[in-house]
Design a protein around this motif. Structure first.
Motif, mmCIF file in Angstrom:
data_model
loop_
_atom_site.group_PDB
_atom_site.id
_atom_site.type_symbol
_atom_site.label_atom_id
_atom_site.label_comp_id
_atom_site.label_asym_id
_atom_site.label_seq_id
_atom_site.Cartn_x
_atom_site.Cartn_y
_atom_site.Cartn_z
ATOM 1 N N ARG A 1 1.576 -1.606 0.122
ATOM 2 C CA ARG A 1 -0.001 0.105 0.201
ATOM 3 C C ARG A 1 1.184 1.391 -0.032
ATOM 4 N NH1 ARG A 1 -2.820 -2.881 3.620
ATOM 5 N NH2 ARG A 1 -1.867 -1.712 5.224
ATOM 6 N N ALA A 2 1.972 1.698 0.761
ATOM 7 C CA ALA A 2 2.722 2.317 1.075
ATOM 8 C C ALA A 2 3.971 2.730 -0.421
ATOM 9 C CB ALA A 2 3.412 2.041 1.833
ATOM 10 N N VAL A 3 4.559 1.385 -1.140
ATOM 11 C CA VAL A 3 4.600 1.627 -3.029
ATOM 12 C C VAL A 3 3.794 2.330 -2.794
ATOM 13 C CG1 VAL A 3 5.348 0.407 -4.767
ATOM 14 C CG2 VAL A 3 5.764 -0.347 -2.664
ATOM 15 N N LEU A 4 2.165 1.890 -3.635
ATOM 16 C CA LEU A 4 0.961 2.669 -4.105
ATOM 17 C C LEU A 4 1.037 3.854 -3.920
ATOM 18 C CD1 LEU A 4 -1.528 -0.336 -4.465
ATOM 19 C CD2 LEU A 4 -0.102 0.319 -6.413
ATOM 20 N N ALA A 5 1.115 4.783 -2.144
ATOM 21 C CA ALA A 5 1.140 5.813 -2.551
ATOM 22 C C ALA A 5 2.033 6.539 -2.487
ATOM 23 C CB ALA A 5 0.782 5.883 -0.688
ATOM 24 N N VAL A 6 3.084 5.642 -2.546
ATOM 25 C CA VAL A 6 4.350 6.688 -3.471
ATOM 26 C C VAL A 6 3.819 7.201 -4.743
ATOM 27 C CG1 VAL A 6 6.727 6.782 -4.255
ATOM 28 C CG2 VAL A 6 6.312 5.763 -1.563
ATOM 29 N N GLU A 7 3.301 5.850 -5.749
ATOM 30 C CA GLU A 7 2.537 6.645 -7.093
ATOM 31 C C GLU A 7 2.050 7.458 -7.342
ATOM 32 O OE1 GLU A 7 4.913 5.774 -9.855
ATOM 33 O OE2 GLU A 7 6.452 4.801 -8.396
ATOM 34 N N ARG A 8 1.045 7.555 -6.308
ATOM 35 C CA ARG A 8 0.308 8.484 -6.225
ATOM 36 C C ARG A 8 0.327 10.029 -6.582
ATOM 37 N NH1 ARG A 8 -3.130 4.547 -3.403
ATOM 38 N NH2 ARG A 8 -2.901 6.029 -1.366
ATOM 39 N N ARG A 9 1.757 10.476 -5.876
ATOM 40 C CA ARG A 9 1.946 11.595 -5.187
ATOM 41 C C ARG A 9 2.796 12.158 -7.048
ATOM 42 N NH1 ARG A 9 5.813 12.363 -0.255
ATOM 43 N NH2 ARG A 9 6.039 14.412 -0.957
ATOM 44 N N SER A 10 2.927 13.431 -6.259
ATOM 45 C CA SER A 10 3.381 14.162 -6.960
ATOM 46 C C SER A 10 4.780 14.457 -6.978
ATOM 47 C CB SER A 10 2.549 15.614 -8.028
ATOM 48 O OG SER A 10 2.345 16.411 -7.011
ATOM 49 N N TRP A 11 5.528 14.773 -7.296
ATOM 50 C CA TRP A 11 6.731 15.364 -6.661
ATOM 51 C C TRP A 11 7.649 16.026 -7.236
ATOM 52 C CZ3 TRP A 11 7.790 12.143 -2.632
ATOM 53 C CH2 TRP A 11 7.467 11.092 -2.825
ATOM 54 N N PRO A 12 7.836 17.192 -6.370
ATOM 55 C CA PRO A 12 8.810 18.057 -6.788
ATOM 56 C C PRO A 12 9.702 18.340 -7.820
ATOM 57 C CG PRO A 12 9.672 17.976 -4.932
ATOM 58 C CD PRO A 12 8.195 16.805 -4.617
ATOM 59 N N GLY A 13 11.248 17.121 -7.806
ATOM 60 C CA GLY A 13 11.922 17.360 -8.575
ATOM 61 C C GLY A 13 12.074 16.220 -8.287
ATOM 62 N N PRO A 14 13.885 16.136 -9.293
ATOM 63 C CA PRO A 14 14.280 14.632 -9.355
ATOM 64 C C PRO A 14 15.447 14.515 -7.830
ATOM 65 C CG PRO A 14 15.756 17.044 -10.236
ATOM 66 C CD PRO A 14 14.431 17.394 -9.522
ATOM 67 N N GLY A 15 15.048 13.343 -7.430
ATOM 68 C CA GLY A 15 15.259 12.791 -6.672
ATOM 69 C C GLY A 15 14.949 13.319 -5.339
ATOM 70 N N ALA A 16 13.706 12.817 -5.297
ATOM 71 C CA ALA A 16 13.119 13.553 -4.118
ATOM 72 C C ALA A 16 12.209 12.310 -3.948
ATOM 73 C CB ALA A 16 11.602 14.772 -4.284
ATOM 74 N N LYS A 17 11.788 11.062 -4.912
ATOM 75 C CA LYS A 17 10.683 10.451 -4.650
ATOM 76 C C LYS A 17 11.733 9.780 -4.291
ATOM 77 C CE LYS A 17 8.090 7.256 -7.951
ATOM 78 N NZ LYS A 17 7.605 7.214 -9.316
ATOM 79 N N GLU A 18 13.398 8.905 -5.126
ATOM 80 C CA GLU A 18 14.090 7.929 -4.817
ATOM 81 C C GLU A 18 14.607 8.104 -3.022
ATOM 82 O OE1 GLU A 18 14.103 9.687 -7.298
ATOM 83 O OE2 GLU A 18 13.863 7.936 -8.398
ATOM 84 N N ARG A 19 14.916 9.459 -2.441
ATOM 85 C CA ARG A 19 14.516 9.965 -1.707
ATOM 86 C C ARG A 19 14.055 9.204 -0.328
ATOM 87 N NH1 ARG A 19 16.644 14.638 -1.725
ATOM 88 N NH2 ARG A 19 14.631 15.618 -1.973
ATOM 89 N N ALA A 20 12.701 9.649 -0.852
ATOM 90 C CA ALA A 20 11.178 9.238 -0.224
ATOM 91 C C ALA A 20 11.043 7.641 0.128
ATOM 92 C CB ALA A 20 10.738 9.683 -0.514
ATOM 93 N N VAL A 21 11.411 6.786 -1.042
ATOM 94 C CA VAL A 21 11.824 5.547 -0.934
ATOM 95 C C VAL A 21 12.278 4.909 -0.493
ATOM 96 C CG1 VAL A 21 12.312 3.557 -2.692
ATOM 97 C CG2 VAL A 21 11.209 5.159 -3.654
ATOM 98 N N ARG A 22 13.986 5.346 -0.249
ATOM 99 C CA ARG A 22 15.338 5.282 0.598
ATOM 100 C C ARG A 22 14.417 5.201 2.523
ATOM 101 N NH1 ARG A 22 19.878 3.646 -1.276
ATOM 102 N NH2 ARG A 22 19.935 3.989 -3.852
ATOM 103 N N GLU A 23 14.067 6.937 2.648
ATOM 104 C CA GLU A 23 14.567 6.817 3.648
ATOM 105 C C GLU A 23 12.571 6.647 4.426
ATOM 106 O OE1 GLU A 23 14.456 11.499 3.803
ATOM 107 O OE2 GLU A 23 16.868 10.602 3.825
ATOM 108 N N GLY A 24 11.701 6.756 3.747
ATOM 109 C CA GLY A 24 10.253 6.087 4.007
ATOM 110 C C GLY A 24 9.938 4.592 4.161
ATOM 111 N N LEU A 25 10.789 3.828 3.308
ATOM 112 C CA LEU A 25 10.272 3.342 3.012
ATOM 113 C C LEU A 25 10.961 1.712 3.237
ATOM 114 C CD1 LEU A 25 8.440 2.620 -0.356
ATOM 115 C CD2 LEU A 25 7.429 2.435 1.540
ATOM 116 N N GLY A 26 12.578 2.300 2.945
ATOM 117 C CA GLY A 26 13.667 1.403 3.510
ATOM 118 C C GLY A 26 14.432 0.666 2.476
#
Length: 101
Positions: free
Chosen positions: A35-60
């Motif tokens: 569910r968390a993976v799908l939630a990440v994909e639902r969001r829009s991301w402000p710039g390059p690297g923000a999504k990858e950082r959220a994946v590393r920090e938020g999902l581990g």
């Protein structure tokens, strides 16, 4: 995605450890990480690297493992039942990418 949501678990196949379906139908049997993976994909991301950082920090997860799990989720009927808009959008993107190859 709330910080400290406990979504950082050991990587494995979607649903492999989450088959208990203990959410009373919420999530269609998907585990917290799926569910968390799908939630990440639902969001829009402000710039390059923000999504990858959220994946590393938020999902581990590493971005590579994240995309492996996401790709498997796109073929999972439980993911489609949980979030049809996101799953269908991502399936269209994947199919277009495959067509261009």
């Amino acid at each position: 995605m709330p910080e400290g949501s406990g979504a950082a678990e050991a990587p494995e196949a979607p649903g492999a450890a989450d088959g208990d379906g203990g959410d009373a139908g919420d999530g269609g049997g998907l585990g917290e990480r799926e569910r968390a993976v799908l939630a990440v994909e639902r969001r829009s991301w402000p710039g390059p690297g923000a999504k990858e950082r959220a994946v590393r920090e938020g999902l581990g997860l590493s971005p590579t493992r994240y995309y492996q799990l996401l790709n498997a989720l796109l073929d999972d009927p439980r993911a489609l039942a949980h979030d049809p808009v996101t799953v269908n959008r991502l399936r269209r993107v994947r199919e277009e990418r495959e067509r261009r190859r």
